[in-house]
Design a protein around this motif. Structure first.
Motif, mmCIF file in Angstrom:
data_model
loop_
_atom_site.group_PDB
_atom_site.id
_atom_site.type_symbol
_atom_site.label_atom_id
_atom_site.label_comp_id
_atom_site.label_asym_id
_atom_site.label_seq_id
_atom_site.Cartn_x
_atom_site.Cartn_y
_atom_site.Cartn_z
ATOM 1 N N ARG A 111 -4.635 8.374 10.287
ATOM 2 C CA ARG A 111 -5.380 7.928 9.109
ATOM 3 C C ARG A 111 -4.464 7.845 7.888
ATOM 4 N NH1 ARG A 111 -10.850 11.157 8.092
ATOM 5 N NH2 ARG A 111 -10.234 12.514 9.813
ATOM 6 N N PHE A 112 -3.542 8.801 7.800
ATOM 7 C CA PHE A 112 -2.610 8.797 6.674
ATOM 8 C C PHE A 112 -1.754 7.531 6.697
ATOM 9 C CE2 PHE A 112 1.518 9.899 4.816
ATOM 10 C CZ PHE A 112 1.109 10.292 3.544
ATOM 11 N N LEU A 113 -1.195 7.187 7.870
ATOM 12 C CA LEU A 113 -0.377 5.976 7.947
ATOM 13 C C LEU A 113 -1.207 4.719 7.738
ATOM 14 C CD1 LEU A 113 2.415 6.367 10.630
ATOM 15 C CD2 LEU A 113 2.441 6.837 8.206
ATOM 16 N N ARG A 114 -2.463 4.732 8.141
ATOM 17 C CA ARG A 114 -3.364 3.618 7.800
ATOM 18 C C ARG A 114 -3.354 3.380 6.302
ATOM 19 N NH1 ARG A 114 -9.410 5.450 7.738
ATOM 20 N NH2 ARG A 114 -8.409 6.613 6.037
ATOM 21 N N ASN A 115 -3.506 4.464 5.528
ATOM 22 C CA ASN A 115 -3.535 4.348 4.066
ATOM 23 C C ASN A 115 -2.193 3.893 3.515
ATOM 24 O OD1 ASN A 115 -6.084 5.451 4.393
ATOM 25 N ND2 ASN A 115 -5.499 7.492 3.696
ATOM 26 N N VAL A 116 -1.109 4.429 4.067
ATOM 27 C CA VAL A 116 0.238 4.058 3.615
ATOM 28 C C VAL A 116 0.474 2.566 3.851
ATOM 29 C CG1 VAL A 116 2.702 4.364 4.086
ATOM 30 C CG2 VAL A 116 1.206 6.365 3.903
ATOM 31 N N LEU A 117 0.018 2.061 4.976
ATOM 32 C CA LEU A 117 0.222 0.646 5.287
ATOM 33 C C LEU A 117 -0.579 -0.262 4.365
ATOM 34 C CD1 LEU A 117 0.413 0.971 9.142
ATOM 35 C CD2 LEU A 117 2.124 -0.199 7.712
ATOM 36 N N ILE A 118 -1.762 0.152 3.980
ATOM 37 C CA ILE A 118 -2.512 -0.643 3.009
ATOM 38 C C ILE A 118 -1.738 -0.690 1.691
ATOM 39 C CG2 ILE A 118 -4.655 -0.833 1.690
ATOM 40 C CD1 ILE A 118 -4.905 -1.462 4.701
ATOM 41 N N ALA A 119 -1.170 0.439 1.298
ATOM 42 C CA ALA A 119 -0.358 0.474 0.076
ATOM 43 C C ALA A 119 0.890 -0.394 0.217
ATOM 44 C CB ALA A 119 0.033 1.919 -0.248
ATOM 45 N N ILE A 120 1.506 -0.390 1.384
ATOM 46 C CA ILE A 120 2.667 -1.253 1.621
ATOM 47 C C ILE A 120 2.264 -2.720 1.475
ATOM 48 C CG2 ILE A 120 4.133 -2.119 3.491
ATOM 49 C CD1 ILE A 120 4.594 0.790 4.320
ATOM 50 N N GLY A 121 1.123 -3.086 2.024
ATOM 51 C CA GLY A 121 0.645 -4.458 1.889
ATOM 52 C C GLY A 121 0.385 -4.848 0.451
ATOM 53 N N ASN A 122 0.007 -3.882 -0.363
ATOM 54 C CA ASN A 122 -0.277 -4.147 -1.773
ATOM 55 C C ASN A 122 0.964 -4.064 -2.661
ATOM 56 O OD1 ASN A 122 -3.093 -4.565 -1.608
ATOM 57 N ND2 ASN A 122 -3.477 -2.364 -1.554
ATOM 58 N N SER A 123 2.087 -3.654 -2.096
ATOM 59 C CA SER A 123 3.282 -3.383 -2.903
ATOM 60 C C SER A 123 3.936 -4.641 -3.452
ATOM 61 C CB SER A 123 4.310 -2.610 -2.082
ATOM 62 O OG SER A 123 4.870 -3.445 -1.070
ATOM 63 N N GLY A 124 3.787 -5.755 -2.753
ATOM 64 C CA GLY A 124 4.482 -6.970 -3.147
ATOM 65 C C GLY A 124 5.968 -6.915 -2.849
ATOM 66 N N GLU A 125 6.421 -5.883 -2.152
ATOM 67 C CA GLU A 125 7.830 -5.678 -1.862
ATOM 68 C C GLU A 125 8.140 -6.169 -0.447
ATOM 69 O OE1 GLU A 125 11.380 -5.350 -2.199
ATOM 70 O OE2 GLU A 125 10.441 -4.383 -3.943
ATOM 71 N N VAL A 126 8.772 -7.351 -0.373
ATOM 72 C CA VAL A 126 9.046 -7.959 0.934
ATOM 73 C C VAL A 126 9.910 -7.059 1.794
ATOM 74 C CG1 VAL A 126 10.128 -9.932 2.073
ATOM 75 C CG2 VAL A 126 8.744 -10.284 0.017
ATOM 76 N N ALA A 127 10.771 -6.260 1.170
ATOM 77 C CA ALA A 127 11.646 -5.364 1.935
ATOM 78 C C ALA A 127 10.855 -4.364 2.764
ATOM 79 C CB ALA A 127 12.586 -4.624 0.980
ATOM 80 N N LEU A 128 9.609 -4.087 2.387
ATOM 81 C CA LEU A 128 8.779 -3.147 3.138
ATOM 82 C C LEU A 128 8.121 -3.787 4.362
ATOM 83 C CD1 LEU A 128 7.060 -1.125 0.266
ATOM 84 C CD2 LEU A 128 8.788 -0.295 1.885
ATOM 85 N N ALA A 129 8.268 -5.106 4.498
ATOM 86 C CA ALA A 129 7.663 -5.777 5.655
ATOM 87 C C ALA A 129 8.221 -5.221 6.957
ATOM 88 C CB ALA A 129 7.899 -7.281 5.572
ATOM 89 N N GLY A 130 9.465 -4.776 6.933
ATOM 90 C CA GLY A 130 10.068 -4.216 8.137
ATOM 91 C C GLY A 130 9.365 -2.963 8.607
#
Length: 392
Positions: free
Chosen positions: A319-338
């Motif tokens: 569940r924690f990583l679920r939340n982290v991934l939503i934040a990654i999607g909202n980051s606008g930081e293409v480098a986090l796509a990896g």
């Protein structure tokens, strides 16, 4: 005992206490509570929250509690303390200030870092507050033989209405307790006792026409002042919700990965909080603004190590990583796509599904469509396949 007045410790039991003795006992109880680290204390009688109980039953009937079935279980035990313990004669309410030492909303602008709610940046308050409650309860029983029970957000106790009845504060329009001394930042605990202690007057509502807490809510979780639809609340969505984050709320989460402080931090009464308070519960530096990339790489063992003694640990790594991934999607930081791409192979369908959404927000359309065609054919979980179909 001739020649001196008996103190409370000399008396055989609560039936021997005069009004003067009880007032003296309450004063000593207050002093002991402060010595143990409580910032405020008040006493009310059990039958003071009838109106709050009515509103609670309406909340449950509306379904506003979402999947929190424990709230709906045995409501008669929650709406009146005597439903939980028939022998209770007084309810002692206590508060511990956990006000932040910096603006808790500033991190929302740091899109590659995670926002963890203020209360969860240190050790679990359940353990910290309960330890103090038990120590105070032991002191009370030693002072006057009596029966006690202690609670800190783990039983059918309506802490906030009881705290208002005991003069600790009032329930604001965001439904949380507001104190003129500590703003919206109080952990609450309760001691039920068979003693008839002197009561405090209930606190009155000081919100006035202010709507700051309602207007700042990212997901419009307040259908009206003093009413919360938990199903729309980010704290519920990131903590209590066991499934995927509903798509309609994902962008609103921003980088909030555990809880939400917006309505609390917006309260104008926070600025009147006393300065130099001693009882702050310390935040851990590594939880103030952790990087999303680093958090996304946690396996189960590393997750448990990082969040040892933290309330975050209770939701589990997936569940924690679920939340982290939503934040990654909202980051606008293409480098986090990896990071999202890597987690498409995670063992947990919940994590894989969130990774699909995060990647859909960061990857190029061509890359995403290429991954999508293959994934729909090979993915075994229908929920994850639906994430691929819905993403674009």
């Amino acid at each position: 005992m001739a020649g001196r007045r008996a103190g409370v410790a000399d008396l055989c039991g609560p039936g021997f206490l005069s009004a003067t003795d009880l007032s003296e006992l309450k004063a000593k109880l207050t002093a002991e509570a402060k010595a143990l680290g409580f910032d405020c204390i008040g006493v009310t009688e059990p039958g003071t929250i009838e109106t709050a109980g009515k509103y609670f039953l309406e909340f449950i009937a509306s379904g506003g509690h979402g999947d929190m079935d424990w709230l709906a279980a045995s409501p008669e035990r929650r709406v009146d303390p005597r439903g939980l313990w028939a022998d209770v004669r007084s309810v002692i309410m206590l508060g511990v200030n956990y006000g932040p030492d910096q603006d808790p909303l500033a991190i929302l602008k740091q899109r590659t870092r995670a926002a963890i709610s203020v209360y969860a940046q240190g050790d679990d308050y359940h353990d910290l507050v309960k330890k103090r409650l038990k120590a105070l309860a032991r002191w009370l029983v030693a002072a006057v033989p009596s029966e006690v029970k202690v609670f800190v957000d783990t039983a059918a106790v309506m802490e906030k209405p009881l705290a208002q009845a005991a003069h600790l504060g009032w329930q604001g329009k965001h439904t949380n307790l507001v104190s003129r001394e500590f703003g919206s930042w109080l952990f609450l605990g309760a001691i039920y006792t068979t003693l008839e202690l002197p009561r405090d007057d209930a606190e009155i509502d000081h919100c006035g026409s202010c709507r700051a807490c309602l207007d700042i809510c990212p997901t419009a979780a307040f259908p009206a002042p003093y009413k919360l639809d938990a199903r729309r609340c980010i704290s519920y969505l990131t903590i209590e919700n066991k499934g995927p984050i509903p798509r309609e709320f994902r962008r609103s989460l921003g980088n909030r990965i555990y809880g939400c402080d917006d309505c609390l931090a917006a309260c104008p009464w926070n600025k009147f909080a006393q300065e130099g308070r001693e009882a702050k519960l310390a935040a851990r530096d590594e939880l103030r603004a952790p990087g999303l990339a680093e958090l996304s790489r946690l396996d189960d063992a590393a997750f448990r190590t990082l969040f040892t003694k933290s309330p975050v640990k209770r939701i589990g790594r997936d569940r924690f990583l679920r939340n982290v991934l939503i934040a990654i999607g909202n980051s606008g930081e293409v480098a986090l796509a990896g990071e999202a791409r890597r987690l498409l192979e995670d063992a947990s369908p919940l994590v894989r599904g969130a990774a699909v959404w995060a990647l859909s927000q960061l990857a190029s359309p061509d890359e995403f469509e290429a991954l999508k065609a293959n994934a729909i054919a090979t993915e075994q979980d229908e929920g994850v396949r639906e994430e691929w179909r819905a993403a674009s």
